[in-house]
Motif scaffolding. Sequence first.
Motif, mmCIF file in Angstrom:
data_model
loop_
_atom_site.group_PDB
_atom_site.id
_atom_site.type_symbol
_atom_site.label_atom_id
_atom_site.label_comp_id
_atom_site.label_asym_id
_atom_site.label_seq_id
_atom_site.Cartn_x
_atom_site.Cartn_y
_atom_site.Cartn_z
ATOM 1 N N LYS A 168 8.164 1.435 -0.234
ATOM 2 C CA LYS A 168 8.716 0.835 -1.450
ATOM 3 C C LYS A 168 9.765 1.743 -2.095
ATOM 4 O O LYS A 168 10.849 1.293 -2.431
ATOM 5 C CB LYS A 168 7.594 0.551 -2.469
ATOM 6 C CG LYS A 168 6.485 -0.338 -1.935
ATOM 7 C CD LYS A 168 5.409 -0.561 -2.979
ATOM 8 C CE LYS A 168 4.666 0.691 -3.392
ATOM 9 N NZ LYS A 168 3.831 1.284 -2.339
ATOM 10 N N SER A 169 9.397 3.022 -2.237
ATOM 11 C CA SER A 169 10.352 3.953 -2.867
ATOM 12 C C SER A 169 11.595 4.100 -2.003
ATOM 13 O O SER A 169 12.717 4.125 -2.509
ATOM 14 C CB SER A 169 9.708 5.323 -3.067
ATOM 15 O OG SER A 169 8.624 5.223 -3.949
ATOM 16 N N THR A 170 11.386 4.203 -0.705
ATOM 17 C CA THR A 170 12.505 4.331 0.217
ATOM 18 C C THR A 170 13.453 3.139 0.069
ATOM 19 O O THR A 170 14.668 3.303 -0.020
ATOM 20 C CB THR A 170 11.990 4.410 1.661
ATOM 21 O OG1 THR A 170 10.994 5.434 1.740
ATOM 22 C CG2 THR A 170 13.109 4.704 2.625
ATOM 23 N N PHE A 171 12.864 1.956 0.023
ATOM 24 C CA PHE A 171 13.638 0.723 -0.145
ATOM 25 C C PHE A 171 14.451 0.780 -1.436
ATOM 26 O O PHE A 171 15.647 0.537 -1.455
ATOM 27 C CB PHE A 171 12.675 -0.466 -0.155
ATOM 28 C CG PHE A 171 13.308 -1.778 -0.522
ATOM 29 C CD1 PHE A 171 13.972 -2.538 0.424
ATOM 30 C CD2 PHE A 171 13.221 -2.249 -1.827
ATOM 31 C CE1 PHE A 171 14.544 -3.759 0.078
ATOM 32 C CE2 PHE A 171 13.792 -3.452 -2.181
ATOM 33 C CZ PHE A 171 14.465 -4.214 -1.225
ATOM 34 N N THR A 217 5.392 -1.301 -8.246
ATOM 35 C CA THR A 217 4.137 -1.131 -8.969
ATOM 36 C C THR A 217 2.940 -1.245 -8.034
ATOM 37 O O THR A 217 2.985 -1.930 -7.016
ATOM 38 C CB THR A 217 3.991 -2.150 -10.121
ATOM 39 O OG1 THR A 217 2.728 -1.983 -10.724
ATOM 40 C CG2 THR A 217 4.137 -3.571 -9.629
ATOM 41 N N HIS A 218 1.911 -0.504 -8.384
ATOM 42 C CA HIS A 218 0.667 -0.589 -7.633
ATOM 43 C C HIS A 218 -0.311 -1.520 -8.309
ATOM 44 O O HIS A 218 -1.404 -1.763 -7.822
ATOM 45 C CB HIS A 218 0.030 0.806 -7.509
ATOM 46 C CG HIS A 218 0.524 1.551 -6.317
ATOM 47 N ND1 HIS A 218 0.129 1.238 -5.045
ATOM 48 C CD2 HIS A 218 1.402 2.564 -6.196
ATOM 49 C CE1 HIS A 218 0.744 2.051 -4.198
ATOM 50 N NE2 HIS A 218 1.523 2.864 -4.874
ATOM 51 N N ASN A 219 0.102 -2.000 -9.470
ATOM 52 C CA ASN A 219 -0.795 -2.779 -10.298
ATOM 53 C C ASN A 219 -0.458 -4.264 -10.152
ATOM 54 O O ASN A 219 0.584 -4.732 -10.609
ATOM 55 C CB ASN A 219 -0.615 -2.289 -11.743
ATOM 56 C CG ASN A 219 -1.532 -3.000 -12.703
ATOM 57 O OD1 ASN A 219 -1.857 -4.172 -12.514
ATOM 58 N ND2 ASN A 219 -1.925 -2.297 -13.741
ATOM 59 N N PRO A 223 0.822 -1.218 0.000
ATOM 60 C CA PRO A 223 0.000 0.000 0.000
ATOM 61 C C PRO A 223 0.851 1.262 0.000
ATOM 62 O O PRO A 223 2.029 1.236 0.338
ATOM 63 C CB PRO A 223 -0.821 -0.113 1.293
ATOM 64 C CG PRO A 223 -0.138 -1.133 2.119
ATOM 65 C CD PRO A 223 0.593 -2.034 1.205
ATOM 66 N N SER A 224 0.244 2.358 -0.390
ATOM 67 C CA SER A 224 0.934 3.643 -0.448
ATOM 68 C C SER A 224 1.559 3.989 0.905
ATOM 69 O O SER A 224 0.945 3.810 1.939
ATOM 70 C CB SER A 224 -0.064 4.726 -0.863
ATOM 71 O OG SER A 224 0.617 5.886 -1.183
ATOM 72 N N GLY A 225 2.788 4.458 0.866
ATOM 73 C CA GLY A 225 3.458 4.877 2.088
ATOM 74 C C GLY A 225 4.120 3.751 2.865
ATOM 75 O O GLY A 225 4.584 3.951 3.980
HETATM 76 N N1 LIG Z 1 11.366 12.996 2.158
HETATM 77 C C1 LIG Z 1 10.662 12.434 3.164
HETATM 78 N N2 LIG Z 1 10.672 13.000 4.373
HETATM 79 C C2 LIG Z 1 9.976 12.454 5.387
HETATM 80 N N3 LIG Z 1 9.241 11.344 5.293
HETATM 81 C C3 LIG Z 1 9.192 10.733 4.101
HETATM 82 C C4 LIG Z 1 9.907 11.242 2.969
HETATM 83 N N4 LIG Z 1 9.669 10.440 1.920
HETATM 84 C C5 LIG Z 1 8.854 9.469 2.382
HETATM 85 N N5 LIG Z 1 8.560 9.626 3.687
HETATM 86 C C6 LIG Z 1 7.728 8.757 4.518
HETATM 87 O O1 LIG Z 1 8.274 7.470 4.516
HETATM 88 C C7 LIG Z 1 7.270 6.493 4.391
HETATM 89 C C8 LIG Z 1 7.544 5.625 3.190
HETATM 90 O O2 LIG Z 1 7.474 6.410 2.027
HETATM 91 P P1 LIG Z 1 7.728 5.841 0.585
HETATM 92 O O3 LIG Z 1 7.739 6.995 -0.338
HETATM 93 O O4 LIG Z 1 8.924 4.990 0.605
HETATM 94 O O5 LIG Z 1 6.417 4.964 0.348
HETATM 95 P P2 LIG Z 1 5.915 4.231 -0.956
HETATM 96 O O6 LIG Z 1 5.655 2.830 -0.571
HETATM 97 O O7 LIG Z 1 6.844 4.475 -2.076
HETATM 98 O O8 LIG Z 1 4.537 4.956 -1.233
HETATM 99 P P3 LIG Z 1 3.822 5.244 -2.633
HETATM 100 O O9 LIG Z 1 3.264 3.951 -3.087
HETATM 101 O O10 LIG Z 1 2.735 6.227 -2.283
HETATM 102 O O11 LIG Z 1 4.848 5.814 -3.561
HETATM 103 C C9 LIG Z 1 5.950 7.244 4.285
HETATM 104 O O12 LIG Z 1 5.334 7.225 5.536
HETATM 105 C C10 LIG Z 1 6.352 8.628 3.918
HETATM 106 O O13 LIG Z 1 5.466 9.567 4.465
#
Ligand SMILES: Nc1ncnc2c1ncn2[C@@H]1O[C@H](COP(=O)(O)OP(=O)(O)OP(=O)(O)O)[C@@H](O)[C@H]1O
Lengths: 284, 254
Positions: free
Chosen positions: B46-49, B206-208, B41-43
């Motif tokens: 995934k992107s952080t990883f 991916t979200h899909n 799910p969003s947040g």
């Molecule tokens: N630059 C930032 N500063 C502070 N918190 C952040 C930052 N970027 C992401 N976060 C937080 O880190 C957590 C993980 O974010 P991330 O962007 O990795 O999620 P995601 O799985 O990629 O979400 P999405 O599917 O919406 O892209 C979230 O709670 C987000 O709010």
Amino acid sequence: MRNKKVTEYFLISLIRLVTYIVVAIVGYIIIDIFIKGLPTLSWEFISGFPRRSGAEGGILPAIVGTICLVTGAISVALPLGMTSAIYLTEYAKQGRFKEIIGLAISTLAGVPSIVFGLFGLGLFVLFFGFGASILSGSLTLAFMILPTIIVSSEEALRAVPVTLREGSLALGASKWQTIARNVLPYALPGMFTGSILGIGRAAGETAPILLTVAAFYLPKLPRSIFDQVMALPYHLYVLATQHPEAEKVLPMQYGTALVLLLLVILFNLSAIILRNRFRKKIQW
Amino acid sequence: MVRTNVKMEMRAVNFYYGNTQALFDVSIAIPEKRVTALIGPSGCGKSTFLRMFNRMNDIIDGTNHTGEVMIDGESIYQNNNSSAELRKKVGMVFQKSNPFPKSIFENVAYGPKIHGIKERTQLQEIVENSLKAAALWEEVKDRLNKNATNLSGGQQQRLCIARALAVEPDILLMDEPASALDPKSTTRIENLISELQKNYTIVIVTHNMQQAARVSNYTAFFYEGHLVEFDKTNKIFTTPIKQQTEDYITGRFG
Ligand SMILES: Nc1ncnc2c1ncn2[C@@H]1O[C@H](COP(=O)(O)OP(=O)(O)OP(=O)(O)O)[C@@H](O)[C@H]1O
Ligand SMILES: [Mg+2]
């Protein structure tokens, strides 16, 4: 409902009126100067030297003086301001230090120009011993327009999307490579625009040059940056308040004012054209 | 399970944005020359990883992490100056396509130029090959000098892929590369990914779900910063071990 509409109509009319008044005042000033200055404007007036303490002849030394001062100011302030802006937006970490710098810059922007004049007198004219000279005047003006240049450069840099920086970094570019190749080129037009607006201001100010460079009456052209020069705004001031025949030289005053006005309009116009041209070219 | 080499690895990684923790004790071993999908799910992080692997999180003020991140068995966070070298090896394609406001040619040549290639013929060759690899060459070969921002969304994204390929990475990180595209462009990107898999290790967010099932060999499911489950894609989508995974892929939440 009815009442609300009436109030709204009233308010909008008021705002419109105020706007018209502002435009009218600006228009009046410009038209007045044009009407009274145009008869004086001639090739001789622009290219000739003043005679009889400015009562006759031309204002070439003042035009040259102002152009020298502006060129000098901008060649000092532009590199300084752009570098500071790059440091502040790209390198400085968010925090106390950056806050203090920001505060210093906005304070600098609010300092009255006569204070810059005194500062220039103390530092450049006396302490560094540059005397009353183009160098001292240019440096003083440079510091006066520095905040404008820094702030507009910062804005121009921040307008470049983060995604472009990320895209470049992700390809293995260093931070400096990224800034030089994928940020600065897009920010430059904005930086120049702000700077040209700064030039307009530098060209028109009297107070900072009063104590650092401007000559009361010096009917010749400068030979080096250590020479004194006449300058348009100061010449105007002298004609209007210091001249023994202030009434008689009225046409000369208006002629000088018109030249100064045209010069500033020219600067601002080129800024706008430059900005529009680059805006069309760069899009994201 | 067919044995493959491990290309990218995390060991007990915790990641923090200031005081907020975004990854919790994540350990994973991603196989070479396979497509690994990241879902959740969003947040959920995934992107952080993803951005851990090319140190893109470093550019955000106030971030830090514990644990080890390795590529080809080498810890990538040890030398502070190596992030540029690392990113040459680990390419990235962003969610929102970000072509530079330069010509198509200059976009693709950007990376090679940065890394010191100056000769025009060599650059031309790289640009052509990269655009071909990204299945964009035929569409743009007659207008390489036109501004890249005039391309369509799908073309822009393929341009970004070409740009990443031009520096010859081993790994391609893709953060929702098709999320802003129409179905046709999405299909093209998916086909492209299958094609690229022969030569690159690909990690794609991916979200899909269908997309994950279609393009990937392995799938990792993230939830609230935890790596919940990581396995072969058909395993995840048919017989997941964790209840959370099953709930997510069957659409019961997220
Ligand atoms: N630059 C930032 N500063 C502070 N918190 C952040 C930052 N970027 C992401 N976060 C937080 O880190 C957590 C993980 O974010 P991330 O962007 O990795 O999620 P995601 O799985 O990629 O979400 P999405 O599917 O919406 O892209 C979230 O709670 C987000 O709010
Ligand atoms: Mg994301």
